[in-house]
Write an enzyme that holds these catalytic residues in place. Sequence first.
Site, PDB file in Angstrom:
ATOM      1  N   ASP A 208       0.926  -0.980  -0.101  1.00 51.39           N
ATOM      2  CA  ASP A 208       0.067   0.067  -0.023  1.00 51.39           C
ATOM      3  C   ASP A 208       0.898   1.130  -0.036  1.00 51.39           C
ATOM      4  OD1 ASP A 208      -1.678   2.054   0.630  1.00 51.39           O
ATOM      5  OD2 ASP A 208      -2.675   0.940   2.083  1.00 51.39           O
TER       6      ASP A 208
ATOM      7  N   TYR B 263      -0.178   0.037  14.762  1.00 53.02           N
ATOM      8  CA  TYR B 263      -1.230  -0.298  13.636  1.00 53.02           C
ATOM      9  C   TYR B 263      -0.814   0.704  12.451  1.00 53.02           C
ATOM     10  CZ  TYR B 263      -5.484  -0.477  10.818  1.00 53.02           C
ATOM     11  OH  TYR B 263      -6.226  -0.537   9.771  1.00 53.02           O
TER      12      TYR B 263
ATOM     13  N   LYS C 127      -3.893  -2.841   7.058  1.00 51.58           N
ATOM     14  CA  LYS C 127      -3.832  -4.511   7.345  1.00 51.58           C
ATOM     15  C   LYS C 127      -2.811  -4.902   5.998  1.00 51.58           C
ATOM     16  CE  LYS C 127      -5.999  -6.790  10.313  1.00 51.58           C
ATOM     17  NZ  LYS C 127      -5.821  -6.532  11.589  1.00 51.58           N
TER      18      LYS C 127
END
Length: 361
Positions: free
Chosen positions: A11, A224, A227
């Site tokens: 990403d 975090y 994902k």
Amino acid sequence: MKITLSVIKADIGGFPGHSQVHQKCMDVAGESLSKSDLLIDYRVMHCGDDLELIMTHQKGVDNKEIHKLAWNTFLEATKVSKELKLYGAGQDLLSDSFSGNVKGMGPGVAEMEFEERKSEPVIVFMADKTEPGAWNMPLYKIFADPFNTAGLVIDPSMHDGFVFEVHDVIDHKKVEFHTPEELYDLLVLIGATDRYCIKSVKTKKGEIGAVSSTQRLNLMAGKYVGKDDPVCVVRAQHGLPALGEVLEPFSFPHLVKGWMRGSHQGPLMPVNFKDAHPTRFDGPPRVIAAGFQLANGKIVGPADLFDDPAFDYARTKANYVADYMRRHGPFEPHRLPLSEMEYTTLPHVMDKLKERFKPIE
Ligand code: 13P
Ligand code: 13P
Ligand code: MG
Ligand code: MG
């Protein structure tokens, strides 16, 4: 002819939000790969906000030059993301400098080397808004469930079963299971999808059938980031499951972890390329299937395999389940249990509440 098929993804910024990859980023990635003389062929695709590089070459798996090419391609695409101020530009590139292998640096990697057969059909599955454990159930069904794969029963070349390599992504250990003999042992582990991931499946003669990316972004980053949005490559036919046997598990939109803020359970919806842009509550999680034939390493395709009304029912069901899960709002099991929220921003909110706890008399 020995061919390596490398699928490396990251990403590098979303347009808008976390929904898809901007066309300019795709174009720049294509230009970057086209300039290299390392590859036999390549395709640039996306699933949601994940940029997917599908490459064939003859340098074997874990090759430094190929990984560097992928890394540099992600950097080029990130430049565009930054110019356009796309969301989370360079999100998955956890380091500033390349260390020789993109594993552990953020990108997801699935690579396999094999002797190209007389005919070589392969399927590249690409998912967004979920984690590598999402492949456990489909891979189990494809290679070990006779109710899914007729060939396990009726094809003498598959009747012996397969060998599953399972990775413990927390303790960095691996273990092999032979099926059908050790089906129950295999299931003990792979039902725990956040910890045990099927890395590869081989025939008992050692022919590679499937390989998945098992990189867990948040475990690597310690916080975090996003994902993992994994990929999985499966070879089909001739001693391996037929194309339709490989696709069949996705007729059931099983629940996976991911979705909004990587913190929710939702159904994995099989979609066509055009619909690979999660929107509702940043989801629901989705998967595309790109079908290829290889011809001396040249890539023929992709065919958009879920662009088929036969998967409409799975999509309808996924929407129904997504709606049902959503009605739980912040309640488990829609939201992940606390143990799995460790790498999200929730612990920071919990910290603020700490002082307010008093002992129960
Ligand atoms: P065809 O007869 O169309 O080649 O199909 C064979 C097959 O095994 C389909 O699963
Ligand atoms: P990605 O992992 O696809 O970037 O999604 C992150 C997110 O937080 C979605 O809500
Ligand atoms: Mg993103
Ligand atoms: Mg993503």
